[in-house]
Design a protein around this motif. Structure first.
Motif, PDB file in Angstrom:
ATOM      1  N   ASN A  42      80.773  10.265  45.443  1.00  0.00           N
ATOM      2  CA  ASN A  42      81.306   9.119  46.383  1.00  0.00           C
ATOM      3  C   ASN A  42      80.509   9.133  47.840  1.00  0.00           C
ATOM      4  OD1 ASN A  42      83.660   7.632  45.382  1.00  0.00           O
ATOM      5  ND2 ASN A  42      84.217  10.019  44.935  1.00  0.00           N
ATOM      6  N   ALA A  43      79.162   9.933  47.458  1.00  0.00           N
ATOM      7  CA  ALA A  43      78.349  10.031  48.697  1.00  0.00           C
ATOM      8  C   ALA A  43      77.952   8.444  49.475  1.00  0.00           C
ATOM      9  CB  ALA A  43      77.176  10.909  48.449  1.00  0.00           C
ATOM     10  N   ASP A  44      77.929   7.491  48.476  1.00  0.00           N
ATOM     11  CA  ASP A  44      77.609   6.096  48.990  1.00  0.00           C
ATOM     12  C   ASP A  44      78.830   5.227  49.230  1.00  0.00           C
ATOM     13  OD1 ASP A  44      74.885   6.534  49.358  1.00  0.00           O
ATOM     14  OD2 ASP A  44      74.571   6.245  47.336  1.00  0.00           O
ATOM     15  N   THR A  45      80.260   5.751  49.191  1.00  0.00           N
ATOM     16  CA  THR A  45      81.269   5.166  49.195  1.00  0.00           C
ATOM     17  C   THR A  45      81.708   4.673  50.586  1.00  0.00           C
ATOM     18  OG1 THR A  45      81.787   5.906  47.175  1.00  0.00           O
ATOM     19  CG2 THR A  45      83.673   4.747  48.231  1.00  0.00           C
ATOM     20  N   PRO A  46      81.868   3.650  51.118  1.00  0.00           N
ATOM     21  CA  PRO A  46      82.135   3.467  52.388  1.00  0.00           C
ATOM     22  C   PRO A  46      83.876   3.940  52.722  1.00  0.00           C
ATOM     23  CG  PRO A  46      81.302   1.513  51.574  1.00  0.00           C
ATOM     24  CD  PRO A  46      81.374   2.339  50.205  1.00  0.00           C
ATOM     25  N   GLU A  84      94.940  22.930  46.494  1.00  0.00           N
ATOM     26  CA  GLU A  84      94.958  21.355  46.540  1.00  0.00           C
ATOM     27  C   GLU A  84      94.035  20.860  47.192  1.00  0.00           C
ATOM     28  OE1 GLU A  84      98.255  22.026  50.002  1.00  0.00           O
ATOM     29  OE2 GLU A  84      98.520  22.402  47.924  1.00  0.00           O
ATOM     30  N   ALA A  85      93.465  19.876  47.185  1.00  0.00           N
ATOM     31  CA  ALA A  85      92.358  19.321  47.679  1.00  0.00           C
ATOM     32  C   ALA A  85      92.775  18.676  49.196  1.00  0.00           C
ATOM     33  CB  ALA A  85      91.413  18.219  47.248  1.00  0.00           C
ATOM     34  N   ARG A  86      92.123  18.954  50.149  1.00  0.00           N
ATOM     35  CA  ARG A  86      92.385  18.365  51.719  1.00  0.00           C
ATOM     36  C   ARG A  86      91.037  17.821  52.113  1.00  0.00           C
ATOM     37  NH1 ARG A  86      89.996  22.815  53.231  1.00  0.00           N
ATOM     38  NH2 ARG A  86      90.535  24.614  54.269  1.00  0.00           N
ATOM     39  N   LYS A  87      91.295  16.635  52.967  1.00  0.00           N
ATOM     40  CA  LYS A  87      90.006  16.219  53.738  1.00  0.00           C
ATOM     41  C   LYS A  87      89.395  17.045  54.634  1.00  0.00           C
ATOM     42  CE  LYS A  87      91.879  11.522  53.238  1.00  0.00           C
ATOM     43  NZ  LYS A  87      92.129  10.338  53.752  1.00  0.00           N
ATOM     44  N   VAL A  88      88.045  17.032  54.606  1.00  0.00           N
ATOM     45  CA  VAL A  88      87.500  17.794  55.666  1.00  0.00           C
ATOM     46  C   VAL A  88      86.675  16.879  56.508  1.00  0.00           C
ATOM     47  CG1 VAL A  88      85.044  19.306  55.780  1.00  0.00           C
ATOM     48  CG2 VAL A  88      86.842  19.618  53.883  1.00  0.00           C
ATOM     49  N   ARG A  89      87.105  16.855  57.885  1.00  0.00           N
ATOM     50  CA  ARG A  89      86.285  15.974  58.871  1.00  0.00           C
ATOM     51  C   ARG A  89      85.209  16.389  59.422  1.00  0.00           C
ATOM     52  NH1 ARG A  89      88.688  11.291  57.919  1.00  0.00           N
ATOM     53  NH2 ARG A  89      90.794  11.549  57.621  1.00  0.00           N
ATOM     54  N   GLY A  90      84.344  15.595  59.233  1.00  0.00           N
ATOM     55  CA  GLY A  90      82.985  15.596  59.840  1.00  0.00           C
ATOM     56  C   GLY A  90      82.195  14.474  60.282  1.00  0.00           C
ATOM     57  N   PRO A  91      80.978  14.434  60.729  1.00  0.00           N
ATOM     58  CA  PRO A  91      80.567  13.365  61.288  1.00  0.00           C
ATOM     59  C   PRO A  91      80.503  12.334  59.919  1.00  0.00           C
ATOM     60  CG  PRO A  91      78.821  15.102  60.830  1.00  0.00           C
ATOM     61  CD  PRO A  91      80.188  15.716  60.744  1.00  0.00           C
ATOM     62  N   SER A  92      80.608  10.946  60.524  1.00  0.00           N
ATOM     63  CA  SER A  92      80.382  10.093  59.611  1.00  0.00           C
ATOM     64  C   SER A  92      79.257   9.074  59.552  1.00  0.00           C
ATOM     65  CB  SER A  92      81.767   9.230  59.522  1.00  0.00           C
ATOM     66  OG  SER A  92      81.982   8.511  60.597  1.00  0.00           O
ATOM     67  N   PRO A  94      77.844   4.977  59.521  1.00  0.00           N
ATOM     68  CA  PRO A  94      78.154   3.876  60.025  1.00  0.00           C
ATOM     69  C   PRO A  94      78.887   3.180  59.308  1.00  0.00           C
ATOM     70  CG  PRO A  94      75.714   3.944  60.331  1.00  0.00           C
ATOM     71  CD  PRO A  94      76.115   5.221  59.576  1.00  0.00           C
ATOM     72  N   ASP A  95      79.037   3.400  57.820  1.00  0.00           N
ATOM     73  CA  ASP A  95      80.071   2.773  56.950  1.00  0.00           C
ATOM     74  C   ASP A  95      81.298   3.745  56.982  1.00  0.00           C
ATOM     75  OD1 ASP A  95      79.182   4.905  55.443  1.00  0.00           O
ATOM     76  OD2 ASP A  95      78.858   3.754  53.672  1.00  0.00           O
ATOM     77  N   GLY A  96      81.623   4.707  57.685  1.00  0.00           N
ATOM     78  CA  GLY A  96      82.550   5.618  57.636  1.00  0.00           C
ATOM     79  C   GLY A  96      82.571   6.642  56.774  1.00  0.00           C
ATOM     80  N   ASN A  97      81.447   6.826  55.843  1.00  0.00           N
ATOM     81  CA  ASN A  97      81.545   7.790  54.627  1.00  0.00           C
ATOM     82  C   ASN A  97      81.228   9.165  55.389  1.00  0.00           C
ATOM     83  OD1 ASN A  97      80.162   9.558  53.070  1.00  0.00           O
ATOM     84  ND2 ASN A  97      80.694   7.817  51.504  1.00  0.00           N
ATOM     85  N   GLU A  98      82.067  10.312  55.248  1.00  0.00           N
ATOM     86  CA  GLU A  98      81.723  11.412  55.845  1.00  0.00           C
ATOM     87  C   GLU A  98      81.090  12.408  55.108  1.00  0.00           C
ATOM     88  OE1 GLU A  98      85.569  12.251  57.016  1.00  0.00           O
ATOM     89  OE2 GLU A  98      86.090  10.819  58.666  1.00  0.00           O
TER      90      GLU A  98
END
Length: 138
Positions: A42-46, A84-92, A94-98
């Motif tokens: 999903n590296a290109d998924t907005p 369980e998988a959890r979201k990892v916040r980082g820089p995103s 321009p399309d919001g993909n992190e």
């Protein structure tokens, strides 16, 4: 009468099931590999946020530690750990993909190395077990 232990029930003097621990480690590695593969896919998924699972050490500590019983309704419940998988916040982007592809690929390589190490350790243990039982084929 002496009872033979199968390698799947081998325990240390403290009651820790070593092969069960190795199995949990391999399951954790497999789960992490699946989560990381989803990140790369999903590296290109907005708007996609990269995910990861809790470190194995934390999972291990929660499984090996004693949990308190909730004896009164007003008491706080014990904490359960898991993979369980959890979201990892980082820089995103321009399309919001992190997803940071380089970082994800480093994690995949590290997980692969850990799987190889765990498999080699298990194979070595099983070889020693076979030698101790005299079933090494000689």
């Amino acid at each position: 009468m002496l009872e033979a232990l199968s390698p799947h029930t081998a325990q240390t003097g403290t009651g820790t099931n070593l092969l069960g621990l190795a199995e949990r480690r391999m399951q954790w590695l497999q789960t992490r590999e699946t989560v990381l593969a989803g990140n790369v896919a999903n590296a290109d998924t907005p708007g996609y946020a990269a995910k990861d699972i809790a470190p194995f050490q934390g999972v291990l500590q929660t499984q090996m530690s004693m949990t308190l019983a909730q004896t009164e309704a007003g008491h706080l419940p014990g904490r359960a750990g898991g993979a369980e998988a959890r979201k990892v916040r980082g820089p995103s982007a321009p399309d919001g993909n992190e997803v940071q592809l380089e970082s994800e690929l480093e994690k995949v390589a590290d997980t692969n190395d850990q799987q190889r190490f765990a498999t080699n350790a298990y194979s070595t243990y099983m070889s020693m077990y076979a030698i101790a039982l005299g079933t090494s084929g000689s």
